[in-house]
Design an enzyme around this catalytic site. Structure first.
Site, mmCIF file in Angstrom:
data_model
loop_
_atom_site.group_PDB
_atom_site.id
_atom_site.type_symbol
_atom_site.label_atom_id
_atom_site.label_comp_id
_atom_site.label_asym_id
_atom_site.label_seq_id
_atom_site.Cartn_x
_atom_site.Cartn_y
_atom_site.Cartn_z
ATOM 1 C CE1 TYR A 29 -3.459 -2.576 0.162
ATOM 2 C CE2 TYR A 29 -4.194 -1.585 2.215
ATOM 3 C CZ TYR A 29 -4.396 -2.482 1.191
ATOM 4 O OH TYR A 29 -5.511 -3.278 1.183
ATOM 5 C CB CYS B 297 -1.857 -1.894 7.037
ATOM 6 S SG CYS B 297 -0.996 -1.079 5.662
ATOM 7 C CB CYS C 90 6.094 -1.565 7.735
ATOM 8 S SG CYS C 90 5.322 -2.727 6.587
#
Length: 261
Positions: free
Chosen positions: A42, A73, A183
Site C-alpha cells: 500500500y 497496516c 510497518c
C-alpha cells in the site's frame, strides 16, 4: 455480538505479526484476517487508492459480522482510518509507528524509523512525530522493496539483509539507539536486524500495544468474549497464493485459504 469475530486486514501477510499478539492476549476471540497481497504494498499507492482498498476490506469484514476491525497496516491507518471511523459505526483500531515509546527510551535522543513511503509522507505520522519527539532527532528511512520480499517468503534472504544494511548504515552513523519498525511486515525482519544492529540499539514495534488497546476497546464496548467453552475460529484469507501466509502463521488451529476480494 461478544461471540462475533475480530476483523483484521493488511496489505498482505505483515499484519499476522499483529494477529499473533492479539491471539496471545485474547485466546478466546475468533478472528477473520484479510491479506490483500494482490495490492501490496500500500505504501507506494496514492491516498485515494489506499482509502478505496480500506473501504473494500472493511465492507468484506462487516459482511462477515466482525464486531471490531483492526487496521493492521501502518500505511492504511495513517491514510484512511479517520475516514473509516467517520463512515462506519464499528470500532477501529489502528497502527502507528511507535514514536512515543522510542522517544521515552532513547538515551542519545536519536531515533531511527524504518517505514514505507505511504506512512512517512502521511499527515498522521508527521503530527505524531511532532507531538512525541520534541527535542529528539528522528531519522526516517523508506524500506523500499522489503514488503515485496517478505510477501514472496524471502524475509531471511541475503537480498533482504543487503537492503537492511544499506538502509540502516546512515542511521547508525548518526548514533541512533532505537529503531522503530513502522510497518507490520517488519517484525519478520527482527532476526536479520539483530544480526546487523549493535547491542545498544533497541528495536521498537507496536504489536503488544495494539493488542492491549484492542482488548481495552472491546471491554469498554461490552464486546470482550470471556466464554472459554466455545472454541474460537481463526480464519485467514489471501487474494493471492496463500502459501506464505500459511508458513508465517504455522498454527494448526487456523484456516487459511484463497478468496477473491
Amino acid at each position: 455480538m461478544m461471540q462475533n469475530p475480530i476483523g483484521i486486514f493488511d496489505s498482505g501477510v505483515g499484519g499476522t505479526s499483529i494477529w499473533k499478539e492479539l491471539h496471545a492476549l485474547m485466546p478466546n476471540e475468533s478472528t477473520i484476517y484479510l491479506a490483500d497481497s494482490n495490492n501490496a504494498p500500500y505504501g507506494e499507492k496514492s491516498e485515494e487508492e489506499i482509502l478505496q482498498l480500506c473501504i473494500k476490506n472493511t465492507e468484506l469484514l462487516l459482511s462477515k459480522k466482525c464486531k471490531l476491525i483492526v487496521v493492521a497496516c501502518n500505511t492504511a491507518t495513517t491514510n484512511a482510518i479517520t475516514q473509516l471511523r467517520k463512515t462506519y459505526t464499528v470500532p477501529f483500531i489502528g497502527i502507528e509507528p511507535a514514536i512515543k515509546p522510542a522517544a521515552l527510551q532513547t538515551q542519545t535522543k536519536k531515533v531511527g524509523v524504518l517505514a514505507t513511503k505511504g506512512t512517512l509522507s502521511s499527515a498522521l505520522f508527521n503530527s505524531t512525530s511532532k507531538l512525541y519527539a520534541s527535542g529528539i532527532k528522528v531519522f526516517e528511512q523508506e524500506g523500499t522493496g522489503l514488503v515485496k520480499l517478505i510477501e514472496s517468503g524471502l524475509a531471511k534472504s541475503n537480498e533482504v539483509r543487503h537492503l537492511l544494511e544499506q538502509f540502516l548504515r546512515p542511521m547508525l552513523k548518526e548514533g541512533i539507539d532505537c529503531l522503530v519498525l513502522g510497518c507490520t511486515h517488519y517484525p519478520y525482519l527482527i532476526p536479520a536486524l539483530k544480526e546487523i544492529l549493535p547491542n545498544n540499539v533497541k528495536i521498537v514495534d507496536s504489536g503488544l500495544a495494539v493488542a492491549q488497546q484492542t482488548k481495552s476497546v472491546l471491554k469498554k464496548n461490552g464486546l470482550l468474549n470471556n466464554d472459554s467453552t466455545l472454541a474460537p475460529k481463526n480464519i485467514f484469507y489471501s487474494n493471492t497464493n496463500p502459501a506464505v501466509l500459511k508458513e508465517l502463521i504455522n498454527n494448526s488451529g487456523v484456516e487459511v485459504s484463497y478468496l477473491d476480494f
